[in-house]
Design an enzyme around this catalytic site. Sequence first.
Site: not given
Lengths: 184, 743
Positions: B471, B514, B633-634, B636-637, B706-707, B710
């Site tokens: 998910g 990621a 870095r993102i 997918n926002p 960075k994932g 969590e």
Amino acid sequence: MVSILGILTMQTTLSPESGVRPKNTLPEKNTVTLTINGSVHQLELAPWTTLLDALREYLHLTGTKKGCDHGQCGACTVLVDGKRINSCLTLAVMKQDTEILTIEGLAGENGLHPLQTAFIEHDAYQCGYCTPGQICSAVGMINEGHAKTTDDIRELMSGNICRCGAYPHIVDAIEEVMQLDSNA
Amino acid sequence: MITYVGKPVNRVDGVAKVTGKAKYAAEYKVPDLVHGWVISSEIAKGTITRIQTDEALQLPGVIQVFTHENRPDLAWFDLSYKDQDAPPGSPFRPLRDAEIKFSGQPIALVVAETLELARYAASLIRVEYEVENHETEFEAHLSRARDPKLGLASLLKPPPPKPRGNFDEAFAAAPVQVSGEYVHSAEHHNPMEMFASTVVYEKNDKLTIYDKTQGAQNSQLYVSQVFGLSFKDVRVISSYIGGAFGSGLRPQYQLFLAVLAARELRRSVRVSLTRQQMFTFGHRPVTIQDIKLGASEDGTITAIRHDAFAETSRFEDYTEIVVNWSGMLYPIPNSKLTYKLVPLDVFTPLDMRAPGGVTGVPALECAIDELAFKLGIDPVELRLKNYTDRDMDADLPYSSKELRECFRQGAERFGWANRNPQPRSTRRGHTLIGWGMATGIWDATQGPARAEAVLTVNGKLRVSSATADIGTGTYTIMTQIAADTLGMPIADVLFKLGDSDMPLAPIEGGSWTAATVGSAVKVACEELGKKLFKMARKMKNSPFARANLDDVLFADAHIRLKSDPSVAVSLREIVDQNGGHAVSETSTSTPNFLKLRKYARSAHSAAFVEVEVDEDFGTVRVTRAVTAVAGGRILNPKTARSQILGGMVWGISKALEEESVLDHQFGRFMNHSLAEYHVPVNADIQNLDVIFVDETDTIVNPLGVKGLGEIGIVAMPAAIANAVFHATGKRIRNLPITLDKLL
Ligand code: FES
Ligand code: FES
């Protein structure tokens, strides 16, 4: 040190069936006719088969999900004559002579239902397991016509748990569709 | 070409999910399938003296009842039962013998022609036990606390660092001190989908298993070892997973039982657990923490002591990183940290979203808030005063750390500057309003992984790796990375996962997918690109005859000359000239350990929360919350925002609702249903906002990510508890903050 308290005999699973029927006889199967997503299905089912299990195990319509089997999560929500119900709390045999709509029947010939599109656009899910129930429930809620505000939506969608916590986006998606409806 | 990475691309599996076409483990249509129903132990400790199965077996359609008495011989050594996430100890083996180690232990599997029949037959089975005294009461057995055993798992979860400076002296000398005991209840993951395995029995004893797992290859490894099968005879598929949150990091017992039954009966078998049985395996362990902080009058923190006691089972030493966080967040010169375990008659705890982090950090962040109040310093200011760009224990600088920006942007969006520091100072109608904040931190790690990239004969790109998407959006971000790396339109890219036949990937957890799989996908696509370029150069009259790889770029499904993009060869053309064969490349990506070991690597966050507390009823509502995240870095926002929102909902759940309650008379979790195990419903969630602050990190991994799985949960519980204090003047150190604790 281990102390032995005694020997217990326990029935390991509580069964509503035990005591009701003489032992070791199984309920008879009968022909059950269900109208689902516009098609008529005839199944040989015992009365103990829930609508949810009839859909998932006998008709392989697995879009309707089982999250608890106890009416506590809403994952199994389907529409019966336009009303949302928990299909795990309903025996299949009780829903003959009704129109059952599941997630598989929601998209029309022209593509996805507006709620389905809105769920995709708003990312109103993560794992997707509660999603069919959320969408069917939202269709039912809109049919009911009681939701006027964001808070109403939150309240009236509270029978559908999303463990992934997609609630803010679920509300956004429903709101968008409801505005589309009222503008129409 | 960056076309998709960083853009709010809709999930590529979206249509499958909204139409009900996405198939989860229990949903595969298999001919001649039979159904298993698990029977669970009613006692927590003792021995089975008798299992009466005759009545069940006499029913027409009941095929077999498997128990410890009739199970086949299986692997002998503990090692065979160890999965990739097994803690040190001796893994639980279902149906091993008559011994009961925990309440709800699977003790038999009834197999019947239909689900309903299996369930009914299970009700006819009588089990007799010799009961022994069990110990499940954590606080009553704290005196048994001991150091955890070390093992392979300790590499990923190191024990507390050695003491720094001299805590006792520094604390005694500190003019301002706070100390408190923090308790976090046990919790169960409760993903919406119950654990299930569909085992398809095929020709030559081969098995294809649809399993709910966060690691198809982890399940494959487990089944192969336990049942003595070769890898090629066991294929595990997990295309869709209805949530897991860590519960799928270890193979669950339904997998073992379904495989056992399928092999014995030589038939396809499905076993699904019930919601009640979802409370009979790993969980977040109950943990008690003592924290002492000493500071000077100006707010410089000089000393910390953090001691944690956590529950584990009698057979495995599950550990978490609970006390190590202070050294990563604050430059405290004197610190003493300990972590001990109390073995009880329960199942082994299991990683659950931000394991350890959302136990240790909230306790620490509440203590910091207590200190801020005692000092009369604003909580944000106190944190800025004790800011560090180094991990004190590892003695390394952070590869990047934009936590300061999280404080600034989060506070601004929230309106923190308007806060009246006095508790009980704000009312709205008959409710008290409180504002609280806290910091969050989570490791940014990367592991090795493999991926395959294939340019198919019809010019599409197919990429695969045996990872999972619980998910989290793995399908989508990997598709974005692959599309950009080879300059393909996203509609022509198919990313596949969740199949043990695919290239090697580790279990999907710890927010590392990621980085780990994303890097592998990038490398595989780059390698494929090189290969395609070489092929293009060899084509007749190639425009690239004299060009090098550096001279070209990949865009719109073409290789183009950088100097003159109109000079191009389409990828389709290259594959067309390959004699009707697809072009493929499989690559491995490994973290650059030499570079990484010089840095500490973490994602950070700051959460700001408003609560409304009804004084008469003691009810708490989070009316609004802002979380600012520095997560590299993102990619997918859109999906990133969902991850953080989900984490925030979990934070609200942990702070206010969630708790698995043991009845010690039975040694059993009593609230084992979704009606009694409270998680937020829609109406519990009000206005949540997410900010991603800019953070560039060229060290952490080639993607700079960075994932986010969590980090969204970590700061929330303390921010809520601190807001409750601000609203009511009551400091609740025992989560969840239920109304009885406030009245
Ligand atoms: S499965 Fe029906 S309400 Fe949960
Ligand atoms: S999307 Fe996973 S439970 Fe709702």
